[in-house]
Design a protein around this motif. Sequence first.
Motif, PDB file in Angstrom:
ATOM      1  N   SER A  14       0.830  -1.205   0.000  1.00 34.03           N
ATOM      2  CA  SER A  14       0.000   0.000   0.000  1.00 34.03           C
ATOM      3  C   SER A  14       0.860   1.248   0.000  1.00 34.03           C
ATOM      4  CB  SER A  14      -0.924   0.007   1.218  1.00 34.03           C
ATOM      5  OG  SER A  14      -1.558   1.262   1.364  1.00 34.03           O
ATOM      6  N   ALA A  15       1.847   1.274   0.873  1.00 38.39           N
ATOM      7  CA  ALA A  15       2.733   2.437   0.951  1.00 38.39           C
ATOM      8  C   ALA A  15       3.657   2.513  -0.263  1.00 38.39           C
ATOM      9  CB  ALA A  15       3.560   2.380   2.233  1.00 38.39           C
ATOM     10  N   LYS A  16       4.315   1.400  -0.580  1.00 35.87           N
ATOM     11  CA  LYS A  16       5.390   1.420  -1.577  1.00 35.87           C
ATOM     12  C   LYS A  16       4.892   1.536  -3.013  1.00 35.87           C
ATOM     13  CE  LYS A  16       7.202  -2.360   0.183  1.00 35.87           C
ATOM     14  NZ  LYS A  16       8.085  -3.534   0.411  1.00 35.87           N
ATOM     15  N   ILE A  17       3.740   0.920  -3.312  1.00 35.13           N
ATOM     16  CA  ILE A  17       3.273   0.853  -4.697  1.00 35.13           C
ATOM     17  C   ILE A  17       2.145   1.836  -4.977  1.00 35.13           C
ATOM     18  CG2 ILE A  17       2.194  -0.642  -6.426  1.00 35.13           C
ATOM     19  CD1 ILE A  17       3.642  -3.003  -5.006  1.00 35.13           C
ATOM     20  N   TYR A  18       1.229   1.968  -4.023  1.00 35.74           N
ATOM     21  CA  TYR A  18       0.002   2.710  -4.309  1.00 35.74           C
ATOM     22  C   TYR A  18      -0.011   4.143  -3.780  1.00 35.74           C
ATOM     23  CZ  TYR A  18      -1.638  -1.868  -5.691  1.00 35.74           C
ATOM     24  OH  TYR A  18      -1.756  -3.083  -6.324  1.00 35.74           O
ATOM     25  N   ASN A  19       0.926   4.489  -2.914  1.00 37.97           N
ATOM     26  CA  ASN A  19       0.930   5.844  -2.372  1.00 37.97           C
ATOM     27  C   ASN A  19       2.226   6.611  -2.635  1.00 37.97           C
ATOM     28  OD1 ASN A  19      -1.569   6.591  -0.424  1.00 37.97           O
ATOM     29  ND2 ASN A  19      -1.248   4.384  -0.387  1.00 37.97           N
ATOM     30  N   LEU A  20       3.357   6.060  -2.234  1.00 38.37           N
ATOM     31  CA  LEU A  20       4.609   6.806  -2.334  1.00 38.37           C
ATOM     32  C   LEU A  20       4.970   7.243  -3.754  1.00 38.37           C
ATOM     33  CD1 LEU A  20       6.657   4.906   0.362  1.00 38.37           C
ATOM     34  CD2 LEU A  20       6.316   7.394   0.274  1.00 38.37           C
ATOM     35  N   PRO A  21       4.722   6.432  -4.796  1.00 38.30           N
ATOM     36  CA  PRO A  21       5.063   6.905  -6.146  1.00 38.30           C
ATOM     37  C   PRO A  21       4.300   8.158  -6.572  1.00 38.30           C
ATOM     38  CG  PRO A  21       4.768   4.529  -6.135  1.00 38.30           C
ATOM     39  CD  PRO A  21       4.274   5.025  -4.816  1.00 38.30           C
ATOM     40  N   PHE A  22       3.224   8.486  -5.852  1.00 39.97           N
ATOM     41  CA  PHE A  22       2.423   9.648  -6.205  1.00 39.97           C
ATOM     42  C   PHE A  22       2.571  10.775  -5.179  1.00 39.97           C
ATOM     43  CE2 PHE A  22       0.470   5.626  -7.452  1.00 39.97           C
ATOM     44  CZ  PHE A  22       0.709   5.725  -8.819  1.00 39.97           C
ATOM     45  N   ILE A  23       3.309  10.482  -4.120  1.00 41.52           N
ATOM     46  CA  ILE A  23       3.650  11.490  -3.112  1.00 41.52           C
ATOM     47  C   ILE A  23       5.003  12.116  -3.424  1.00 41.52           C
ATOM     48  CG2 ILE A  23       4.246  11.825  -0.679  1.00 41.52           C
ATOM     49  CD1 ILE A  23       2.294   9.525  -0.041  1.00 41.52           C
ATOM     50  N   THR A  24       5.990  11.281  -3.731  1.00 40.38           N
ATOM     51  CA  THR A  24       7.351  11.786  -3.906  1.00 40.38           C
ATOM     52  C   THR A  24       7.513  12.799  -5.046  1.00 40.38           C
ATOM     53  OG1 THR A  24       7.874   9.761  -5.160  1.00 40.38           O
ATOM     54  CG2 THR A  24       8.465   9.801  -2.823  1.00 40.38           C
ATOM     55  N   GLN A 274       1.970   0.353 -14.761  1.00 40.06           N
ATOM     56  CA  GLN A 274       3.145   1.158 -15.076  1.00 40.06           C
ATOM     57  C   GLN A 274       4.084   1.292 -13.882  1.00 40.06           C
ATOM     58  OE1 GLN A 274       0.966   4.583 -16.617  1.00 40.06           O
ATOM     59  NE2 GLN A 274       1.696   4.151 -18.688  1.00 40.06           N
ATOM     60  N   ILE A 275       3.521   1.419 -12.675  1.00 41.07           N
ATOM     61  CA  ILE A 275       4.345   1.493 -11.470  1.00 41.07           C
ATOM     62  C   ILE A 275       5.090   0.172 -11.273  1.00 41.07           C
ATOM     63  CG2 ILE A 275       4.260   1.557  -8.946  1.00 41.07           C
ATOM     64  CD1 ILE A 275       4.183   4.309 -10.201  1.00 41.07           C
ATOM     65  N   PHE A 276       4.396  -0.951 -11.459  1.00 42.10           N
ATOM     66  CA  PHE A 276       5.048  -2.260 -11.347  1.00 42.10           C
ATOM     67  C   PHE A 276       6.181  -2.401 -12.357  1.00 42.10           C
ATOM     68  CE2 PHE A 276       1.222  -3.892  -9.053  1.00 42.10           C
ATOM     69  CZ  PHE A 276       1.890  -4.505  -8.005  1.00 42.10           C
ATOM     70  N   ALA A 277       6.041  -1.748 -13.506  1.00 44.26           N
ATOM     71  CA  ALA A 277       7.067  -1.810 -14.551  1.00 44.26           C
ATOM     72  C   ALA A 277       8.213  -0.833 -14.297  1.00 44.26           C
ATOM     73  CB  ALA A 277       6.435  -1.522 -15.911  1.00 44.26           C
ATOM     74  N   GLY A 278       8.138  -0.082 -13.213  1.00 53.93           N
ATOM     75  CA  GLY A 278       9.218   0.826 -12.855  1.00 53.93           C
ATOM     76  C   GLY A 278       9.120   2.216 -13.455  1.00 53.93           C
ATOM     77  N   GLU A 279       7.978   2.548 -14.054  1.00 52.59           N
ATOM     78  CA  GLU A 279       7.822   3.880 -14.637  1.00 52.59           C
ATOM     79  C   GLU A 279       7.603   4.928 -13.547  1.00 52.59           C
ATOM     80  OE1 GLU A 279       5.424   4.428 -18.102  1.00 52.59           O
ATOM     81  OE2 GLU A 279       5.452   2.290 -18.600  1.00 52.59           O
ATOM     82  N   ILE A 280       7.920   6.172 -13.885  1.00 51.81           N
ATOM     83  CA  ILE A 280       7.772   7.290 -12.966  1.00 51.81           C
ATOM     84  C   ILE A 280       6.456   7.998 -13.264  1.00 51.81           C
ATOM     85  CG2 ILE A 280       8.824   9.408 -12.076  1.00 51.81           C
ATOM     86  CD1 ILE A 280      10.467   6.842 -11.635  1.00 51.81           C
ATOM     87  N   ALA A 281       5.751   8.361 -12.201  1.00 48.36           N
ATOM     88  CA  ALA A 281       4.400   8.900 -12.357  1.00 48.36           C
ATOM     89  C   ALA A 281       4.350  10.223 -13.109  1.00 48.36           C
ATOM     90  CB  ALA A 281       3.740   9.059 -10.991  1.00 48.36           C
ATOM     91  N   THR A 282       5.480  10.907 -13.181  1.00 43.90           N
ATOM     92  CA  THR A 282       5.510  12.188 -13.889  1.00 43.90           C
ATOM     93  C   THR A 282       5.951  12.058 -15.340  1.00 43.90           C
ATOM     94  OG1 THR A 282       7.708  12.544 -12.929  1.00 43.90           O
ATOM     95  CG2 THR A 282       5.846  13.593 -11.823  1.00 43.90           C
ATOM     96  N   ASN A 283       6.227  10.828 -15.794  1.00 44.62           N
ATOM     97  CA  ASN A 283       6.594  10.629 -17.194  1.00 44.62           C
ATOM     98  C   ASN A 283       5.445  11.055 -18.110  1.00 44.62           C
ATOM     99  OD1 ASN A 283       9.027   9.601 -16.368  1.00 44.62           O
ATOM    100  ND2 ASN A 283       8.589   7.478 -16.938  1.00 44.62           N
ATOM    101  N   LYS A 284       5.781  11.508 -19.301  1.00 36.46           N
ATOM    102  CA  LYS A 284       4.783  12.026 -20.229  1.00 36.46           C
ATOM    103  C   LYS A 284       3.682  11.016 -20.533  1.00 36.46           C
ATOM    104  CE  LYS A 284       4.310  14.198 -24.779  1.00 36.46           C
ATOM    105  NZ  LYS A 284       5.021  14.645 -26.017  1.00 36.46           N
ATOM    106  N   GLY A 285       4.044   9.770 -20.727  1.00 33.02           N
ATOM    107  CA  GLY A 285       3.064   8.769 -21.118  1.00 33.02           C
ATOM    108  C   GLY A 285       2.383   8.066 -19.952  1.00 33.02           C
TER     109      GLY A 285
END
Length: 374
Positions: A14-24, A274-285
Motif C-alpha cells: 500500500s505504501a510502496k506501490i500505491y501511495n509513495l510513487p504519487f507522493i514523492t 506502469q508502477i510495477f514496470a518501474g515507470e515514474i508517475a511524472t513521465n509524459k506517457g
Amino acid sequence: MAPINVGIVGYGSSAKIYNLPFITPNPDLNVYAFLQRAAAPDPKTATPGSHCTVDFLNAKHYQSADDFFADSNIELVIVCSHPDTHAQFAEKALRAGKHVVVEKPFTTTTAEADRVIAIAKESGKILTCYQNRRYDSDFLTLRHLVNENAFGTVTEFENHYDVNMPVWMARNKTIEYTPGEGMTFALGAHSIDQALLLFGKPASVTAFFRSVRGVESEIDDTFTIILQYSGEKKNLLVTIKTAIATPMQHQLKTFVRGTKGSFIKFGTDVQEEQIFAGEIATNKGFGVEPTSTHGLLTTLKEVDKSQTYQEESKMYHGKFPSIKGNYVGYYKDLVAAIRGKRELAVNPQDSREAIRVIELARESHKTGTTIQWS
C-alpha cells in the motif's frame, strides 16, 4: 511555502506501490517519517524495498506508535496498515492534531467510520480516504461523459473491477468472515465509491456473494451488488461486480445505457501496471491508455469528433479518447485542501457510505432478500 511533512504508517505494498510513487513527485509533500515495527536491517545487506530505512535514508523511522504520533513535526499521516487497524491509527493521528489519509477500505464498519469522522470534526483536521480510483483513466472519462449529459437519463450502469484469479486472493484459505475481509472491501471499496459518487445513495441493496477459488468460505472473492433508486431515479439500476474467474484479454470495465446514448469499455487503468514496470508517475506517457481499450460511445446526437454518423443505425458511433489517469492529482488536490485552496476531493462521509453498502450487501446475501437503505 514549506512542504507538508508526511508520516506513513506501514511499509507494505500500500505504501510502496500505491501511495509513495504519487507522493514523492509532489514538491509540496516531504516524506518525513515512517511507523514500521520491523527493526532497521543492516544497510550493507538489505535489498531495496525491504525496509523504509533502506529506501528513504533521510526519513525518521519509528517502531513505536506512541513515539510516531508524538512527533510534532508530522503534519499529515497516511495510514497504510491492515484494514482492521485503519480506524485505530486514524483516531490516534487526529487526536495528535494531524491531518489524515486512510487507505481504502476507510474502515471495516460504519460504526468505526462514524467515530473517526466525529473525532475529525472535533479536531478541525482533515480526514479523507485514499479513493485513488476516482483518478482512474476510465472513471475520469466516464465522469466527463456523464457531466456532458452524453447519455441523457442514465437507466443502467454496470461498474466492473474484475481480476482473473489474483494470487493474493486465490491463496486465501480462511473460512470464517470478519469485517474488512473479502473482495467487497478489497476492490469493491473502489467500484462502490465510484457508483455512489455518480448517482448517490440508493433506496435498496441486493447482493450475491460467491467463493470460486476452490474453498468453501464466507469470505467473498466474487460478488454482484445491485443498487436500486427511488424518486427521479426510480428507473436507474446500478450493478457493481467483481469476478476472479474471468479469463479475458481485456476485462469489461464499464457499461452505461441511457435515453440518449451508451458507452461500453474494456480494459483496466494502466497506472498500477506502469508502477510495477518501474515507470515514474511524472513521465509524459504515464496514465495514458492505449487506443485499443478506448470505450465505444454511441449517441443519438454527436458528442465528440471521434464519432461518425452511421446511416443504418442513425446514430453516432466512435471510440472516445480516454482521459489520462492521474493518481498524482489525488495528492495535489489534498495539498490544496489542506492549504484552504479547494474543497476536499474525497469527503470521508462518501467512504463511510461505501462501507454501509458493503454491510447491507452482506445482509442481503445472508438473508436472500433486498435490503432497504438505512
